[in-house]
Scaffold this active site. Structure first.
Site, PDB file in Angstrom:
ATOM      1  N   HIS A 117      25.658  10.517  33.989  1.00 32.48           N
ATOM      2  CA  HIS A 117      25.561  10.933  35.387  1.00 32.48           C
ATOM      3  C   HIS A 117      24.119  10.811  35.870  1.00 32.48           C
ATOM      4  O   HIS A 117      23.340  11.767  35.776  1.00 32.48           O
ATOM      5  CB  HIS A 117      26.033  12.384  35.533  1.00 32.48           C
ATOM      6  CG  HIS A 117      27.446  12.602  35.101  1.00 32.48           C
ATOM      7  ND1 HIS A 117      27.803  12.706  33.776  1.00 32.48           N
ATOM      8  CD2 HIS A 117      28.593  12.739  35.820  1.00 32.48           C
ATOM      9  CE1 HIS A 117      29.114  12.902  33.689  1.00 32.48           C
ATOM     10  NE2 HIS A 117      29.614  12.921  34.911  1.00 32.48           N
ATOM     11  N   HIS A 143      26.278  18.184  34.002  1.00 31.52           N
ATOM     12  CA  HIS A 143      26.457  16.735  33.915  1.00 31.52           C
ATOM     13  C   HIS A 143      25.135  16.009  34.126  1.00 31.52           C
ATOM     14  O   HIS A 143      24.975  14.868  33.694  1.00 31.52           O
ATOM     15  CB  HIS A 143      27.486  16.257  34.945  1.00 31.52           C
ATOM     16  CG  HIS A 143      27.203  16.702  36.336  1.00 31.52           C
ATOM     17  ND1 HIS A 143      27.610  17.917  36.822  1.00 31.52           N
ATOM     18  CD2 HIS A 143      26.538  16.093  37.354  1.00 31.52           C
ATOM     19  CE1 HIS A 143      27.221  18.049  38.081  1.00 31.52           C
ATOM     20  NE2 HIS A 143      26.558  16.958  38.419  1.00 31.52           N
ATOM     21  N   HIS A 198      27.145   9.222  40.964  1.00 33.60           N
ATOM     22  CA  HIS A 198      27.402  10.508  40.308  1.00 33.60           C
ATOM     23  C   HIS A 198      27.655  10.358  38.816  1.00 33.60           C
ATOM     24  O   HIS A 198      26.967  10.992  38.003  1.00 33.60           O
ATOM     25  CB  HIS A 198      28.596  11.214  40.946  1.00 33.60           C
ATOM     26  CG  HIS A 198      29.045  12.416  40.158  1.00 33.60           C
ATOM     27  ND1 HIS A 198      28.386  13.626  40.213  1.00 33.60           N
ATOM     28  CD2 HIS A 198      30.058  12.576  39.268  1.00 33.60           C
ATOM     29  CE1 HIS A 198      28.982  14.482  39.399  1.00 33.60           C
ATOM     30  NE2 HIS A 198      29.998  13.872  38.816  1.00 33.60           N
ATOM     31  N   HIS A 203      45.102  47.975  26.375  1.00 35.80           N
ATOM     32  CA  HIS A 203      46.456  47.828  26.908  1.00 35.80           C
ATOM     33  C   HIS A 203      47.033  46.490  26.415  1.00 35.80           C
ATOM     34  O   HIS A 203      47.333  45.590  27.181  1.00 35.80           O
ATOM     35  CB  HIS A 203      46.453  47.915  28.435  1.00 35.80           C
ATOM     36  CG  HIS A 203      45.985  49.245  28.950  1.00 35.80           C
ATOM     37  ND1 HIS A 203      44.733  49.754  28.663  1.00 35.80           N
ATOM     38  CD2 HIS A 203      46.604  50.169  29.743  1.00 35.80           C
ATOM     39  CE1 HIS A 203      44.589  50.935  29.256  1.00 35.80           C
ATOM     40  NE2 HIS A 203      45.721  51.225  29.905  1.00 35.80           N
ATOM     41  N   HIS A 211      50.997  43.118  33.541  1.00 36.96           N
ATOM     42  CA  HIS A 211      49.904  43.713  32.791  1.00 36.96           C
ATOM     43  C   HIS A 211      50.182  43.766  31.287  1.00 36.96           C
ATOM     44  O   HIS A 211      49.326  44.218  30.526  1.00 36.96           O
ATOM     45  CB  HIS A 211      49.627  45.134  33.301  1.00 36.96           C
ATOM     46  CG  HIS A 211      48.898  45.168  34.603  1.00 36.96           C
ATOM     47  ND1 HIS A 211      49.330  44.482  35.715  1.00 36.96           N
ATOM     48  CD2 HIS A 211      47.745  45.794  34.967  1.00 36.96           C
ATOM     49  CE1 HIS A 211      48.491  44.690  36.711  1.00 36.96           C
ATOM     50  NE2 HIS A 211      47.523  45.486  36.285  1.00 36.96           N
ATOM     51  N   ARG A 246      47.121  51.168  24.218  1.00 37.78           N
ATOM     52  CA  ARG A 246      47.105  52.312  25.132  1.00 37.78           C
ATOM     53  C   ARG A 246      47.747  53.528  24.469  1.00 37.78           C
ATOM     54  O   ARG A 246      47.321  54.667  24.677  1.00 37.78           O
ATOM     55  CB  ARG A 246      47.867  51.966  26.411  1.00 37.78           C
ATOM     56  CG  ARG A 246      47.863  53.108  27.424  1.00 37.78           C
ATOM     57  CD  ARG A 246      48.842  52.870  28.555  1.00 37.78           C
ATOM     58  NE  ARG A 246      48.758  53.928  29.562  1.00 37.78           N
ATOM     59  CZ  ARG A 246      49.762  54.322  30.316  1.00 37.78           C
ATOM     60  NH1 ARG A 246      50.956  53.764  30.168  1.00 37.78           N
ATOM     61  NH2 ARG A 246      49.602  55.273  31.204  1.00 37.78           N
TER      62      ARG A 246
END
Length: 657
Positions: free
Chosen positions: A28, A68, A259, A456, A468, A515
């Site tokens: 690049h 890059h 680029h 949890h 969750h 939990r």
């Protein structure tokens, strides 16, 4: 020094970039050529680095967030005189066995502060470095800690969502030693930036509390004045550098063609004409080396003066200890004594609570552990007694309130660890591990021993439901190389996991914690940290095994109860606790064989089966999840999904009948 000299310093970056990318036939060139003027001014006038002492604790940090553009880093480090970045490295850009990888890789070469390439990660780690600088400064003063963190970021870095978290956090904490130079070239791979964004980036930074300037990124005087103004601000700074991507390539500059592809021999020849660079490929005149070495010598002078200050500073020993490896002797001694008390008392607590209890010991033992949470402190239990929040008015604190910013939380911890001086840990729910994953992956790649508390950890969290309840997360984390994933069964294994994690120097950790309350299953103390083996026989069968039950975390209790049922039916069952698959895989073959045995095996985990293959083998069964969870009390969920002692016993009987 004249602008003409800085022109040639910048053109040296451009020439090395063009030639290296052309030789590799990949890379690049656009960003390094566009930001060469900014880099030349930054290092010539401001940046304080000493190539002969690349680990100098008070050096300025330079992060190429637009990874890059790695040739800018390699060119600068070569020109400054880092002894591991000779011209042979530049000639062999992107080749096997050389330090000059396609994107900057931490640990491959001196002067590379972090691995970048995944856009947005660099600027976010830089926030962690800038935070660590202020926190160390609050502890040790300006004589030992007073440096800047400089970042080159591209449009892509600022488009990535993590950038919003990083910008907001840095502005909130007033990290005035952080200076971001935005390569505002208005070009993306797909073309002009206006095909995908209309964001007023300067207004965004201003809204977050940053000091913002806009300059011509090719005007050396404007660049110098802007950096000076940024250094004098008490806010983090954005310098919007309007640049031309691929500057100097007359037919391709300003377009996406520069680029990510070589310019081609004809365009390179034309660029040499435009830039007034008559030198052969990979040839740098001595006077240009001399100019760059002036900057390096300035850093060397600064380092020498700092070393004298350190030697005469009353806090020398404390500072040196803070930037060194953890005191493993102290941690191990404290945790061994603590585990003995736990085995005697046998408390039944959730492993998230067990983690908090272990942290009380850890934080009392290590002076530089830094906690935090993503707005879940009361759930993750990562804040121990006496901890103070880090604020813009109190960088001496030792607990970071990250807010609902899981991704940047993980990246900031990486930056703090890379900076040195602290051992960071933080907390969130395991279901949100995917928000952190790109940064966790980089911590593993960079060998940064940060610790992620993720509570949890299963359907055991109950009523919050499937959004969750992590079912695939443990398996996906186990897939990341060089990451220890712990799922402890009780207070003792949780303490062991913390001991291992805080003593680690090259491997990050995830602690997946429950939990719900879990009984203490390790009621006989051993000085040996059994979790360091990854898996071990928790209860051996009375005689030759008929079956081996292997479980993790909250399901170890289920396996023990299943073994009792099997024994009542004349079936001899051993129970293996496997808190860390990665550590078990690192044991020798004889140990693994002794633990697993030759009898049929049943794996038990309230998660998907993926990652269990090496444990189970062919003659085996798995009791766990096959899909997402549901919203209900935890005990009902275990019954509903068939993760019970009865189900485990039935699976075992089916293998030996």
């Amino acid at each position: 020094m004249t602008n003409q000299t800085e022109d040639m310093m910048a053109n040296a970056i451009r020439a090395l970039t063009m030639d290296a990318v052309q030789a590799a036939n990949s890379g690049h060139p656009g960003a390094p050529m566009g930001m060469a003027d900014v880099a030349a001014v930054l290092f010539n006038r401001f940046a304080n680095v000493d190539p002969s002492h690349d680990q100098w604790a008070d050096r300025d940090r330079f992060v190429m967030s637009a990874g890059h553009g790695s040739m800018l880093v390699y060119a600068v480090n070569h020109l400054l005189g880092y002894d591991d970045m000779d011209m042979d490295q530049i000639r062999n850009f992107r080749q096997m066995g050389y330090r000059t990888a396609g994107h900057p890789e931490f640990g491959h070469a001196k002067g590379i502060e972090c691995t970048t390439g995944p856009l947005g990660q660099g600027i976010s780690m830089a926030v962690g470095m800038a935070l660590a600088e202020r926190m160390q400064n609050a502890r040790f003063g300006d004589d030992l800690v007073d440096h800047y963190t400089y970042v080159i970021a591209g449009d892509g870095c600022l488009m990535e969502g993590i950038s919003h978290e990083a910008i907001d956090f840095a502005g909130h904490l007033g990290l005035g030693k952080l200076i971001v130079m935005w390569d505002d070239n208005k070009i993306t791979i797909d073309g002009s930036t206006d095909v995908s964004t209309s964001m007023d980036q300067q207004a965004r930074f201003l809204a977050a509390g940053w000091h913002v300037q806009s300059i011509d990124g090719h005007d050396k005087d404007m660049i110098g004045a802007a950096i000076e103004a940024a250094r004098n601000s008490d806010k983090p700074s954005l310098i919007a550098c309007r640049t031309i991507i691929g500057f100097g390539a007359p037919n391709k500059q300003g377009t996406s063609a520069t680029h990510g592809a070589p310019l081609g021999a004809d365009e390179i020849a034309a660029a040499r004409e435009v830039l007034g660079w008559p030198h052969a490929p990979f040839e740098i005149p001595q006077e240009i080396y001399d100019a760059w070495h002036i900057a390096a010598n300035r850093g060397r002078t600064g380092q020498n003066a700092w070393a004298v200050r350190l030697e005469n500073n009353a806090q020398k020993d404390a500072f040196t200890a803070s930037v060194g490896a953890p005191d493993t002797t102290a941690v191990t001694a404290a945790m061994t004594a603590y585990r003995k008390r736990l085995s005697e008392d046998a408390p039944k607590v959730a492993t998230r609570k067990a983690s908090e209890m272990a942290l009380e010991v850890i934080n009392a033992t290590l002076p530089n552990s830094i906690g935090g949470s993503a707005d879940l402190t009361g759930s993750n239990l990562t804040r121990t007694k006496g901890m103070e929040s880090v604020t813009r008015d109190n960088y001496a604190g030792d607990f970071v309130n990250y807010g609902v910013r899981e991704h940047v939380m993980a990246a900031i911890m990486n930056g703090m660890s890379l900076h040195g001086g602290f051992k960071p840990y933080s907390g969130t729910f395991l279901a949100f591990a995917d928000y952190c994953r790109p940064a966790i992956r980089l911590s593993s790649l960079m060998q940064q021993p940060v610790v992620h508390v993720m509570t949890h950890d299963s359907i055991g969290l109950g009523e919050d439901g499937p959004t969750h309840q992590p079912v695939e997360h443990v398996a996906s984390l186990r897939a990341i190389p060089n990451l220890m994933v712990f799922r402890p069964a009780d207070v003792v294994e949780t303490a062991e996991a913390w001991e291992i994690s805080m003593n680690s120097t090259t491997t990050p950790s995830v602690l997946a914690l429950s939990r719900q309350g879990l009984p203490c299953v390790r009621t006989t103390h051993t000085d040996m940290n059994m979790s360091s083996k990854g898996a071990y026989v928790l209860r051996e069968a009375a005689g030759a095994r008929d079956v081996t039950l292997i479980a993790t975390g909250s399901e170890v209790e289920i396996a023990l109860n299943a073994a009792d049922q099997l024994v009542a039916n004349g079936i001899k069952a051993a129970v293996v606790s496997a808190p860390c698959f990665e550590l078990f895989a690192g044991q020798d073959a004889a140990y693994r064989a002794a633990v697993l045995g030759t009898a049929p095996r049943v794996g038990v985990e309230a998660a998907i089966e993926q990652s269990w293959g090496k444990f189970l083998g062919d003659n085996s069964a798995f009791v766990g999840m096959t899909g997402f969870g549901a919203s209900a009390p935890a005990n009902e969920l275990y019954e509903h999904f068939g993760i019970t002692p009865e189900a485990v016993a039935k699976a075992a009987q089916s293998l030996i009948s």
